[in-house]
Enzyme design. Structure first.
Site, PDB file in Angstrom:
ATOM      1  N   GLU A 286      -1.627  -9.346   3.312  1.00 32.69           N
ATOM      2  CA  GLU A 286      -1.402  -9.658   4.471  1.00 32.69           C
ATOM      3  C   GLU A 286      -2.786 -10.005   5.364  1.00 32.69           C
ATOM      4  O   GLU A 286      -2.780 -10.915   6.247  1.00 32.69           O
ATOM      5  CB  GLU A 286      -0.979  -8.628   5.769  1.00 32.69           C
ATOM      6  CG  GLU A 286      -1.846  -7.691   6.206  1.00 32.69           C
ATOM      7  CD  GLU A 286      -1.621  -6.084   4.816  1.00 32.69           C
ATOM      8  OE1 GLU A 286      -1.242  -6.839   4.306  1.00 32.69           O
ATOM      9  OE2 GLU A 286      -1.604  -5.297   5.311  1.00 32.69           O
TER      10      GLU A 286
ATOM     11  N   CYS B 120       0.810  -1.028   0.078  1.00 31.94           N
ATOM     12  CA  CYS B 120      -0.014   0.044  -0.104  1.00 31.94           C
ATOM     13  C   CYS B 120       0.875   1.572   0.259  1.00 31.94           C
ATOM     14  O   CYS B 120       2.005   1.391  -0.952  1.00 31.94           O
ATOM     15  CB  CYS B 120      -0.816  -0.118   1.116  1.00 31.94           C
ATOM     16  SG  CYS B 120      -2.919   0.659   0.597  1.00 31.94           S
TER      17      CYS B 120
ATOM     18  N   HIS C 182      -3.746  -5.176   0.130  1.00 33.24           N
ATOM     19  CA  HIS C 182      -3.109  -5.384   1.537  1.00 33.24           C
ATOM     20  C   HIS C 182      -3.436  -7.281   1.434  1.00 33.24           C
ATOM     21  O   HIS C 182      -4.181  -7.752   1.754  1.00 33.24           O
ATOM     22  CB  HIS C 182      -3.791  -5.278   3.109  1.00 33.24           C
ATOM     23  CG  HIS C 182      -3.718  -4.222   2.620  1.00 33.24           C
ATOM     24  ND1 HIS C 182      -3.210  -3.594   3.676  1.00 33.24           N
ATOM     25  CD2 HIS C 182      -4.249  -3.307   2.369  1.00 33.24           C
ATOM     26  CE1 HIS C 182      -3.405  -1.511   3.989  1.00 33.24           C
ATOM     27  NE2 HIS C 182      -3.783  -1.097   3.074  1.00 33.24           N
TER      28      HIS C 182
HETATM   29  N1  GLN Z   1      -2.323   6.907   2.370  1.00 31.63           N
HETATM   30  C1  GLN Z   1      -2.083   5.711   0.988  1.00 31.63           C
HETATM   31  C2  GLN Z   1      -4.148   5.804   0.765  1.00 31.63           C
HETATM   32  O1  GLN Z   1      -4.510   6.402   1.424  1.00 31.63           O
HETATM   33  C3  GLN Z   1      -1.699   4.126   1.763  1.00 31.63           C
HETATM   34  C4  GLN Z   1      -3.082   3.868   2.681  1.00 31.63           C
HETATM   35  C5  GLN Z   1      -2.256   2.483   2.806  1.00 31.63           C
HETATM   36  O2  GLN Z   1      -1.093   2.610   3.115  1.00 31.63           O
HETATM   37  N2  GLN Z   1      -3.322   1.476   3.721  1.00 31.63           N
HETATM   38  O3  GLN Z   1      -3.320   5.852  -0.415  1.00 31.63           O
END
Ligand code: GLN
Length: 535
Positions: free
Chosen positions: A511, A383, A509
């Site tokens: 995970e 992410c 994600h």
């Molecule tokens: N802050 C980033 C976004 O909103 C990544 C979010 C995250 O890592 N879950 O796109």
């Protein structure tokens, strides 16, 4: 169809006793006996969901397939049960009040005074039975957040009392408590447990089973004393001794016959034994590694390891699969600059850059990516970690010096990570990100395709910002490839650098989907690549 059975899990004496792990372990044992089980968590705080909470508050925010932002305990439930949870599995006081107040505005209670009892408790009872009424489950385990005696837990305890009264044959209560050891006296003490059970009984809830967290073996005489004073059967006093890993707990609970006592209480067949052979194989592999590797986890919430719970658990699953111990080194991204990144990451066999929000610590993440990219160290970016790899590449390879994410610098002349058009008009912060499962098409001949062994996958998201496709051609030309694309929107979900042993950034994600029964292939492949790098 026979009705679903309900097990309520309450906690006494102190928080952090591990209700989530006990609930998940019980579910594992019941599942292995062939029952269809789910676990739900009721949290007594006023946030509608934990999505707006800083990880320092309650640890990681876990995301379900259907895009609910939930308590991290749901992650444990899924990892143990290997079965997805949903929006319905996590309820907060905030969401209960929100819906009661919406109903009041709609006129559903027209003419009546709306009160905690019966309106809030009715809403709670209704929510407690949604999954039970779906017909999909035989047993619903409901974990009540908080500790018995808290003011904010009262409506939940009252709801449990009413349900036990309405369905005496289908409901039972497991109370998790602490048996402290007083070193000076050399004794385990039962009084705090007696008091917390008494507090429950005063509310009209009578626990059927006591699960006693302890650092020392509880002998027969203490078990009898607890049974007598807490009004439970002697075989319903279950010892939960500190374990080496949370994955030991199902076996420990089986030895204590928690599953049998619960089934007996619910009027279900409790003969025979739960078959947890595969689970035990997993634990054996975990505890008997043949290799060892060092991986840096670069993030800004590293003081509280619960902030990255699913990531560290996914490494545990991958480490059992590969029989390779993963030593995670938690590195604070705020402390990294060009020089300190070299020092901190020297000797690491792999680098993971973690998810996150906001500008704090982002520069350190960029330094970590640069180090891993230039030194050909296996890299996984998740992410914000993937976004960092895209920004770093723009700055240091594409020569766009002020490239950034619009989240960190809205004035950047190269917003390589940008906000999507439909996100721009959103002003509310709660539940408005791209959330939950999205499809992703994998390009053949890439690491991603080899890892998943599929053309089309589905992974869970939680972010507002995206790879800016206006720059895609430049990246591809320079050597960073988009290897996973959302087939509906064309958004880039995975980037790779083929001219690197193993460099993968994922916008989703992975995970969240790793379980004991199904360790996530991306983590397994990353661990393999790291091991190879070490060799
Ligand atoms: N802050 C980033 C976004 O909103 C990544 C979010 C995250 O890592 N879950 O796109």
């Amino acid at each position: 169809m026979s009705s679903a059975k309900y097990v309520f899990v309450t906690g006494g004496v102190t928080s952090s006793l591990g209700k989530g792990i006990i609930s998940a372990s019980l579910a594992t044992l019941l599942q292995s006996r062939g029952h269809r089980v789910t676990i739900q968590k009721f949290d007594p705080y006023l946030n509608v969901d934990p999505g707006t909470l800083n990880p320092y508050e309650h640890g990681e925010c876990y995301v379900t397939e259907d895009g609910a932002e939930t308590d991290l305990d749901l992650g444990h439930y899924e990892r143990f049960m290997n079965h997805p949870t949903s929006q319905a599995n996590n309820v907060t006081t905030g969401s209960v009040y929100q819906s009661v107040i919406q109903k009041e505005r709609r006129g559903d209670f027209l003419g009546k005074t709306v009160q905690v009892i019966p309106h809030i408790t009715n809403e709670i009872k209704e929510r407690m039975q949604i999954l039970g009424n779906s017909g999909d489950y035989d047993v619903i385990i409901t974990e009540l957040g908080g500790t018995v005696g808290d003011i904010e837990s009262l409506p939940y305890v009252e709801s449990v009392r009413q349900l036990c009264w309405e369905k005496p044959d289908d409901c039972m209560v497991v109370h998790l408590t602490l048996i402290p050891y007083l070193t000076a006296a050399g004794e385990l003490k039962t009084k705090p447990t007696q008091h917390s059970v008494k507090a429950l009984q005063e509310s009209g809830v009578f626990p059927d089973v006591l699960v006693c967290r302890t650092e020392h073996e509880i002998n027969e005489s203490i078990r009898r004393k607890l049974a007598l004073f807490c009004n439970v059967q002697p075989d319903a006093v279950i010892q939960s001794i500190d374990a080496e890993t949370i994955y030991d707990v199902p076996k420990l609970m089986k030895e204590e016959q928690l599953d049998k006592v619960v089934l007996k209480n619910l009027g279900l067949n409790h003969t025979g034994e739960a078959d947890i052979t595969r689970w035990e194989e997993f634990v054996f592999n975990l505890k008997n590694p043949k290799n060892e590797i060092d991986i840096a986890l670069v993030g800004k919430y590293v003081e509280l390891k619960d902030s990255y719970k699913s990531i560290s658990e996914a490494f545990i699953h991958a480490s059992a699969t590969s029989r390779c111990k993963v030593n995670l080194h938690w590195i604070h991204s705020e402390k990294l600059n060009d020089q300190s990144a070299k020092e901190a990451l020297k000797g690491m066999h792999g680098v993971l850059v973690a998810p996150g929000f906001g500008p704090r610590g982002i520069d350190g993440k960029l330094h970590a990516v640069k180090y891993a990219r230039e030194n050909k160290i296996p890299f996984l970016g998740i992410c914000l970690g993937m976004q960092a790899s895209v920004i770093e590449y723009a700055r240091n390879v594409l020569n766009h010096q002020d490239a950034h994410s619009a989240e960190m610098n809205p004035d950047s002349s190269h917003p390589v990570i940008d906000i999507m058009e439909e996100q721009k008009k959103i002003t509310d912060m709660g539940g408005t990100m791209r959330l939950g499962a999205c499809a992703c098409e994998l390009k053949k001949g890439t690491i991603a395709h080899a890892v998943y062994g599929a053309d089309l996958i589905s992974e869970r998201h939680r972010h507002r910002y995206e790879f800016n496709n206006a720059y895609l051609a430049q990246y591809e030309e320079a050597g960073m490839k988009a290897t996973g694309i959302n087939p509906e929107t064309g958004l880039v979900e995975i980037v790779e650098i083929p001219d690197h042993p193993w460099f993968v950034g994922v916008q989703f994600h992975p995970e969240y989907k790793s379980t004991v029964a199904n360790p996530h292939p991306l983590f397994v492949s990353f661990v393999k690549a790291v091991l190879k790098n070490k060799a």
